[in-house]
Design a protein around this motif. Structure first.
Motif, PDB file in Angstrom:
ATOM      1  N   ILE A   1      -7.330  15.400   0.495  1.00  0.00           N
ATOM      2  CA  ILE A   1      -8.429  15.418  -0.463  1.00  0.00           C
ATOM      3  C   ILE A   1      -9.082  14.043  -0.488  1.00  0.00           C
ATOM      4  O   ILE A   1      -8.404  13.031  -0.633  1.00  0.00           O
ATOM      5  CB  ILE A   1      -7.921  15.793  -1.870  1.00  0.00           C
ATOM      6  N   GLU A   5     -14.166  13.849  -3.630  1.00  0.00           N
ATOM      7  CA  GLU A   5     -13.902  15.206  -4.112  1.00  0.00           C
ATOM      8  C   GLU A   5     -13.153  15.181  -5.445  1.00  0.00           C
ATOM      9  O   GLU A   5     -13.391  16.005  -6.323  1.00  0.00           O
ATOM     10  CB  GLU A   5     -13.104  15.978  -3.061  1.00  0.00           C
ATOM     11  N   VAL A   6     -12.240  14.229  -5.566  1.00  0.00           N
ATOM     12  CA  VAL A   6     -11.510  14.081  -6.831  1.00  0.00           C
ATOM     13  C   VAL A   6     -12.476  13.686  -7.948  1.00  0.00           C
ATOM     14  O   VAL A   6     -12.449  14.246  -9.050  1.00  0.00           O
ATOM     15  CB  VAL A   6     -10.395  13.016  -6.699  1.00  0.00           C
ATOM     16  N   LYS A   8     -15.695  14.247  -8.118  1.00  0.00           N
ATOM     17  CA  LYS A   8     -16.554  15.387  -8.445  1.00  0.00           C
ATOM     18  C   LYS A   8     -15.808  16.385  -9.330  1.00  0.00           C
ATOM     19  O   LYS A   8     -16.387  16.942 -10.283  1.00  0.00           O
ATOM     20  CB  LYS A   8     -17.030  16.079  -7.169  1.00  0.00           C
ATOM     21  N   ALA A   9     -14.531  16.615  -9.040  1.00  0.00           N
ATOM     22  CA  ALA A   9     -13.750  17.548  -9.854  1.00  0.00           C
ATOM     23  C   ALA A   9     -13.639  17.051 -11.298  1.00  0.00           C
ATOM     24  O   ALA A   9     -13.745  17.836 -12.248  1.00  0.00           O
ATOM     25  CB  ALA A   9     -12.364  17.732  -9.246  1.00  0.00           C
ATOM     26  N   ASP A  12     -17.107  17.458 -12.968  1.00  0.00           N
ATOM     27  CA  ASP A  12     -17.343  18.879 -13.280  1.00  0.00           C
ATOM     28  C   ASP A  12     -16.539  19.311 -14.494  1.00  0.00           C
ATOM     29  O   ASP A  12     -17.021  20.085 -15.339  1.00  0.00           O
ATOM     30  CB  ASP A  12     -16.985  19.749 -12.071  1.00  0.00           C
ATOM     31  N   ALA A  13     -15.303  18.811 -14.600  1.00  0.00           N
ATOM     32  CA  ALA A  13     -14.437  19.203 -15.718  1.00  0.00           C
ATOM     33  C   ALA A  13     -14.976  18.690 -17.048  1.00  0.00           C
ATOM     34  O   ALA A  13     -14.988  19.425 -18.042  1.00  0.00           O
ATOM     35  CB  ALA A  13     -13.017  18.684 -15.481  1.00  0.00           C
TER      36      ALA A  13
END
Length: 288
Positions: A1, A5-6, A8-9, A12-13
């Motif tokens: 990963i 990407e982390v 963005k997660a 998003d959360a």
């Protein structure tokens, strides 16, 4: 990963929980009512809130925005701060000529000691000295010595799995040219041994076992803050309450690298940042 990407997660959360994110804004200080002030480059405005949690980071990697400029703003409202210094970083040492062909190469399965701290791992030879996972955890000890005496020293065990007695036994029946072969020293390790052992002592050979177990490397500085993985310094721990609110301004909370604590690796740094962030947030919830 990938890290992106982390990130963005995470974004998003928090957006899913109706968190409003103001991009292209930055914190510039406090107004007369000790309200945080942010700007988009054209206008400034204070943030109206019952409580504010700051996670402004330390002072490393300025090109990513982590400049530590917020320190002055907190000092102006009476918060005790500690000047920033490099945390996880390389050390500066004179790199002798015979070691320079090995720049960029690692010394694997070694142990590095400074003061009472010893770490197993590897180090990499650099233009300026040494870095690596066996170096970063001893940086606090190096920093203490530098701050106290202006100089420091590392002691490198090139064969941490072998006792002094075992090495002495291996050397006992070896000829002069066979000594290093008997210890299975690779070229970077042998170059390190020669670089930091006086020539007469190395050629004499009677202290070779001792020298292999503690190569003394003088250190004259840490690498600059902007190369460091992390920093120490920031808001002094005695300036915050148990819930990480400021003693002089209990409506303001701080977390992460803003606090003056030392993380031994990047992983511990991230966990510490997440944990202090959660702890401060729970402190806010308990009050409001």
């Amino acid at each position: 990963i990938k890290p992106a990407e982390v990130l963005k997660a995470i974004i998003d959360a928090v957006k899913a929980k109706a968190v409003l994110i103001h991009t292209a804004h930055r914190f510039v200080g406090f107004d007369d009512l000790v309200r945080p002030v942010i700007t988009n480059g054209e206008e400034e405005r204070p943030i109206e809130a019952d409580a504010c949690l700051f996670a402004l980071g330390g002072a490393s990697w300025a090109r990513t925005g982590s400049t530590g400029e917020w320190l002055t703003a907190f000092e102006r409202i009476g918060v005790r701060t500690v000047p920033f210094q490099p945390g996880n970083c390389g050390v500066e040492s004179h790199v002798p000529e015979n070691l320079r062909p090995h720049i960029g190469k690692p010394l694997k399965n070694i142990a590095v000691r400074c003061g009472d701290k010893e770490v197993r791992g590897e180090l990499t030879i650099t233009e300026h000295g040494f870095e690596g996972n066996a170096i970063y955890p001893v940086v606090p000890e190096v920093r203490t010595q530098l701050n106290s005496n202006g100089k420091a020293a590392l002691f490198i065990d090139l064969k941490p799995d072998l006792s002094m007695e075992r090495i002495t036994g291996k050397l006992r029946d070896a000829g002069w040219k066979e000594r290093t072969a008997a210890l299975h020293l690779d070229r970077p390790s042998l170059a390190m041994l020669k670089a930091f052992t006086p020539m007469e002592r190395y050629l004499d050979g009677r202290h070779l076992a001792e020298d292999v177990k503690q190569v003394r490397v003088p250190v004259h500085a840490l690498r600059p803050i902007d190369e460091a993985i992390s920093t120490v310094g920031g808001v002094a721990m005695e300036a915050v309450n148990d819930d990480l609110s400021l003693k002089h301004h209990p409506q303001l909370f701080v977390a992460g690298e803003m606090l003056d604590w030392d993380a031994p690796t990047g992983g511990f740094l991230l966990q510490g940042a997440f944990s202090t962030g959660r702890w401060a947030a729970e402190g806010i919830l308990r009050r409001w």
